[in-house]
Design a protein around this motif. Structure first.
Motif, PDB file in Angstrom:
ATOM      1  N   ARG A  91      68.393   7.290   3.983  1.00 20.22           N
ATOM      2  CA  ARG A  91      68.994   6.127   4.630  1.00 20.22           C
ATOM      3  C   ARG A  91      68.225   4.852   4.291  1.00 20.22           C
ATOM      4  O   ARG A  91      68.825   3.794   4.091  1.00 20.22           O
ATOM      5  CB  ARG A  91      68.989   6.299   6.160  1.00 20.22           C
ATOM      6  N   GLU A 117      69.271   3.620   1.032  1.00 16.89           N
ATOM      7  CA  GLU A 117      70.594   3.004   1.147  1.00 16.89           C
ATOM      8  C   GLU A 117      70.503   1.594   1.712  1.00 16.89           C
ATOM      9  O   GLU A 117      71.141   0.665   1.214  1.00 16.89           O
ATOM     10  CB  GLU A 117      71.480   3.842   2.081  1.00 16.89           C
ATOM     11  N   MET A 118      69.683   1.452   2.753  1.00 18.17           N
ATOM     12  CA  MET A 118      69.526   0.143   3.393  1.00 18.17           C
ATOM     13  C   MET A 118      68.933  -0.868   2.407  1.00 18.17           C
ATOM     14  O   MET A 118      69.380  -2.007   2.327  1.00 18.17           O
ATOM     15  CB  MET A 118      68.588   0.256   4.602  1.00 18.17           C
ATOM     16  N   GLU A 136      69.100  -0.866  -0.712  1.00 14.32           N
ATOM     17  CA  GLU A 136      70.103  -1.188  -1.706  1.00 14.32           C
ATOM     18  C   GLU A 136      71.081  -2.221  -1.144  1.00 14.32           C
ATOM     19  O   GLU A 136      71.456  -3.182  -1.809  1.00 14.32           O
ATOM     20  CB  GLU A 136      70.853   0.087  -2.098  1.00 14.32           C
ATOM     21  N   LEU A 137      71.435  -2.005   0.112  1.00 12.24           N
ATOM     22  CA  LEU A 137      72.379  -2.893   0.791  1.00 12.24           C
ATOM     23  C   LEU A 137      71.856  -4.329   0.850  1.00 12.24           C
ATOM     24  O   LEU A 137      72.611  -5.286   0.689  1.00 12.24           O
ATOM     25  CB  LEU A 137      72.635  -2.372   2.210  1.00 12.24           C
ATOM     26  N   VAL A 138      70.559  -4.481   1.089  1.00 13.60           N
ATOM     27  CA  VAL A 138      70.010  -5.835   1.179  1.00 13.60           C
ATOM     28  C   VAL A 138      69.613  -6.376  -0.189  1.00 13.60           C
ATOM     29  O   VAL A 138      68.987  -7.429  -0.286  1.00 13.60           O
ATOM     30  CB  VAL A 138      68.806  -5.927   2.144  1.00 13.60           C
ATOM     31  N   ARG A 192      63.776  -9.375   3.069  1.00 12.44           N
ATOM     32  CA  ARG A 192      64.889  -8.439   2.892  1.00 12.44           C
ATOM     33  C   ARG A 192      64.583  -7.107   3.563  1.00 12.44           C
ATOM     34  O   ARG A 192      65.456  -6.497   4.180  1.00 12.44           O
ATOM     35  CB  ARG A 192      65.158  -8.204   1.410  1.00 12.44           C
ATOM     36  N   ALA A 208      66.576  -5.289   6.417  1.00 12.17           N
ATOM     37  CA  ALA A 208      66.982  -3.888   6.312  1.00 12.17           C
ATOM     38  C   ALA A 208      66.546  -3.116   7.553  1.00 12.17           C
ATOM     39  O   ALA A 208      67.296  -2.303   8.097  1.00 12.17           O
ATOM     40  CB  ALA A 208      66.389  -3.257   5.054  1.00 12.17           C
ATOM     41  N   LYS A 212      72.659  -0.419  12.462  1.00 11.34           N
ATOM     42  CA  LYS A 212      73.913  -1.170  12.607  1.00 11.34           C
ATOM     43  C   LYS A 212      74.067  -1.780  13.994  1.00 11.34           C
ATOM     44  O   LYS A 212      74.930  -1.373  14.775  1.00 11.34           O
ATOM     45  CB  LYS A 212      75.112  -0.252  12.322  1.00 11.34           C
ATOM     46  N   ASN A 214      77.137 -11.837   4.542  1.00  6.78           N
ATOM     47  CA  ASN A 214      77.905 -10.721   3.992  1.00  6.78           C
ATOM     48  C   ASN A 214      77.801  -9.478   4.862  1.00  6.78           C
ATOM     49  O   ASN A 214      78.788  -8.799   5.114  1.00  6.78           O
ATOM     50  CB  ASN A 214      77.423 -10.377   2.584  1.00  6.78           C
ATOM     51  N   LEU A 215      76.564  -9.206   5.294  1.00  4.87           N
ATOM     52  CA  LEU A 215      76.344  -8.014   6.106  1.00  4.87           C
ATOM     53  C   LEU A 215      77.069  -8.147   7.434  1.00  4.87           C
ATOM     54  O   LEU A 215      77.581  -7.174   7.980  1.00  4.87           O
ATOM     55  CB  LEU A 215      74.849  -7.794   6.336  1.00  4.87           C
ATOM     56  N   GLU A 239      80.472  -7.190   6.924  1.00  2.09           N
ATOM     57  CA  GLU A 239      80.562  -5.761   6.641  1.00  2.09           C
ATOM     58  C   GLU A 239      80.448  -4.919   7.908  1.00  2.09           C
ATOM     59  O   GLU A 239      81.229  -4.005   8.131  1.00  2.09           O
ATOM     60  CB  GLU A 239      79.438  -5.381   5.677  1.00  2.09           C
TER      61      GLU A 239
END
Lengths: 302, 338
Positions: B132, B135-136, B138-140, B163, B167, B173, B200-201, B204
């Motif tokens: 996870r 993933e986080m 990557e998301l940021v 960043r 994250a 979330k 953006n986040l 999302e």
């Protein structure tokens, strides 16, 4: 709070207070020659004391530290008796060797005990503040009001003289020192933003204290520990010298000094050798501790 | 206005130092509509950060929330239990701090710190947590996250660390993100990236954001609503267009006047005269009166935060019936002639 951290962030480049690897640490320690000497002396003594401990209990050399030989008493250093003999004809070299683990052991154990109690007290005091802080620190102040040796004397005279009691007595005297240093470091560390950040993530106090504050205040604790072992050894020897510590015929160095006290003029070697050993060990710890402090201090890193 | 995720009413947070009460937050009221961004603007010491920390109940001794209510999804937070608050923190409400350099623990790797949130709130183990965490990251937008998770904070630049902070804050979330000057310590290019990222986040995940800043440019770019704070009080609460086109409170006007503009020719900026009063010499009436160019006798009494026809709130006598002087506040471009 952010303003302060901003400045420090600009002045010193971001450093990882945890020594990244033993190699890196050794490299920095190596620059300080006297600390390195201290380190090697301690390493040597450590192995010697292990040998001494085994020899004292299982008899490798076959010589007992308490074997008296009245025909060879008060002899000076010779090939047979390297450090000479005392008033009962006991081999001082063997006694110094067999006593080493007791002296070092008391020093380590007392410091460890003091740290075990003092560090949590200091962290709790600094982290929670308020009345908890007031109560703990006032008790520490009371303990600090007594000179260390006097406090240890009082405790030993209540508990009775034995190796364990001496250790406890010295440890109690050292608790405030640990608590104070740790409290101070905790106060600065808990103001840093990563502590706020982890709280904002929902971490419990216990987790914050032990996983996030403790690792960041390890270096003052380590340095203080090293320097305090030297003090503890001196205190233990002092108490034994006064006859309140480790009881004869156990070959504790302080007690040996006391043994030789009456023969200082005729056979000064009886006091000289144990005394010299105490000086060397304490000096080695102090040199090493100072070097450690410099090596662990990120500000000294250049 | 749509449904509010956060409703703060008359919040009061004080610090008790040597027997004196210093009112850092003195009756703050604002709402955060669901899915929207609220900006809190004000000078240093106006109580922005303390308001944010109050929401998460992170006020430390000698500070204390002395009154008012904080309702998060119709749940009162001022009286919530410690265990409930810990569950909310990081899980439902997250916070980003302003100093990325010191907001990460130097003795742990990025991955260890990111896993923390998952461990606390979802009980995830090391392997799942690391997955996870990657993933986080990557998301940021952190390049080669598999490598970064095993690095220590000192190996990352300021923008990278911020960043990572984001994250961490977004790991579970949350429904509400409090960003306390997230870009103050960063340079402008990184600043734009970080703001873009948050925006953006937000779309999302569909979270609401409270953006604390003293940079009106950031506000203009990111916020839907703005609360202007001065000396622990909200002086104006407006939607973003009204605030920039038709600012009402003299303080808001002063803030806008002290910014350079591209659309008009100007030689000098007009600063707000004087400085923020010290907490112990706070005027009893309108807090801004000593520095206000429009102040009159009535300003010795404290005006209320009153709602105007267009639904926006302002705390100023000028917009009340009692005001006998000239209506309206001079906006910058009327004033300059040079």
């Amino acid at each position: 709070m952010a303003v302060v951290s901003k400045e420090t962030a600009l002045e010193t480049k971001p450093v990882n207070p945890r020594v990244k690897s033993m190699k890196d640490f050794y490299k920095r320690l190596k620059k300080n020659k006297s600390a390195l000497v201290g380190f090697y002396v301690l390493l040597f003594f450590f192995f010697v004391s292990i040998f001494g401990a085994i020899d004292a209990n299982y008899g490798i050399t076959g010589v007992s530290s308490n074997a008296t030989n009245l025909t060879a008493k008060l002899q000076g250093p010779s090939a047979e008796y390297w450090f000479g003999t005392d008033h009962l004809g006991r081999d001082i070299f063997i006694r110094v060797l067999h006593g080493m683990y007791i002296t070092l052991g008391v020093g380590f154990a007392a410091t460890f005990l003091a740290g075990l109690v003092g560090v949590p007290l200091g962290i709790i005091s600094g982290y929670f503040g308020g009345w908890v802080d007031t109560v703990i620190m006032r008790i520490m102040d009371i303990l600090l009001a007594f000179p260390g040796i006097l406090l240890a004397l009082a405790i030993v005279s209540v508990l009775g003289g034995s190796t364990i009691n001496v250790t406890i007595a010295i440890a109690i005297g050292a608790v405030p020192q640990f608590a104070r240093i740790v409290r101070g470091s905790t106060l600065t560390t808990k103001k840093l933003e990563y502590v706020d950040a982890i709280r904002a993530l929902g971490a419990k106090n216990g987790k914050i204290i032990f996983q996030h504050i403790l690792p960041n205040i390890m270096s003052p604790i380590i340095v203080n520990t090293t320097l305090f072992i030297a003090t503890a050894i001196l205190s233990a020897a002092g108490l034994s010298f006064l006859g309140l510590g480790v009881q004869p015929p156990t070959p504790e160095w302080g007690a040996m000094l006391n043994d030789g006290r009456n023969y200082m003029y005729q056979a000064s070697h009886i006091t000289f050798f144990p005394g010299m050993m105490i000086v060397i060990v304490v000096l080695a710890f102090n040199l090493f501790g100072d070097g450690l402090r410099d090596a662990l201090d990120p500000k000294m890193k250049k | 206005m749509s449904e509010n995720i956060l409703d703060i009413n008359d919040l009061r947070t004080s610090f008790f130092v040597e027997g004196n009460e210093i009112k850092a937050v003195d009756g703050v009221t604002f709402q955060v509509p669901k899915g929207k961004t609220l900006g809190i603007v004000g000078e240093s010491g106006s109580g922005k950060s303390i308001s944010a920390l109050s929401i998460l109940q992170l006020i430390d001794d000698p500070g204390k929330i002395v009154g008012g209510s904080i309702r998060f999804k119709d749940e009162e937070l001022t009286t919530a239990k410690g265990s409930r608050m810990r569950n909310i923190r990081g899980n439902e409400i997250s916070m980003i701090f302003q100093e990325p350099m010191t907001s990460l623990n130097p003795v742990y790797t990025i991955g260890q710190q990111l896993r923390e949130a998952y461990k606390i709130h979802q009980g995830l183990g090391k392997r799942e947590g690391t997955k996870r965490a990657i993933e986080m990251l990557e998301l940021v937008g952190i390049p080669s996250p598999e490598k970064r998770v095993d690095q220590y904070p000192y190996e990352l630049s300021g923008g990278m660390r911020q960043r990572v902070m984001i994250a961490m804050a977004l790991a579970c979330k949350p429904e509400l993100l409090i960003a306390d000057e997230p870009t103050t310590a960063l340079d402008v290019t990184i600043q734009a990236q970080i703001l873009e990222l948050i925006k953006n986040l937000q779309e999302e995940i569909g979270m609401s954001v409270v953006m604390i800043t003293h940079d009106l440019g950031v506000v203009a770019e990111t916020c839907d609503y703005v609360a202007v704070m001065y000396c622990g009080k909200v002086v104006e609460f407006a939607d973003i267009e009204t605030l920039f086109e038709n600012p009402r409170h003299p303080y808001t006007v002063g803030l806008l006047n002290s910014l350079p503009r591209h659309d008009i020719d100007q030689d000098e900026l007009v600063p707000i005269k004087g400085s923020v009063p010290a907490p112990d010499e706070m005027p009893s009436g309108c807090r801004f009166a000593p520095r206000c160019p429009h102040a009159s006798d009535i300003c010795r009494e404290l005006p209320e935060l009153e709602t105007q026809e267009d639904g926006n709130d302002v705390r100023c006598w000028i917009y009340t019936e009692q005001w006998d002087g000239e209506k309206g506040v001079k906006v910058y471009d009327n004033e300059t002639t040079s």
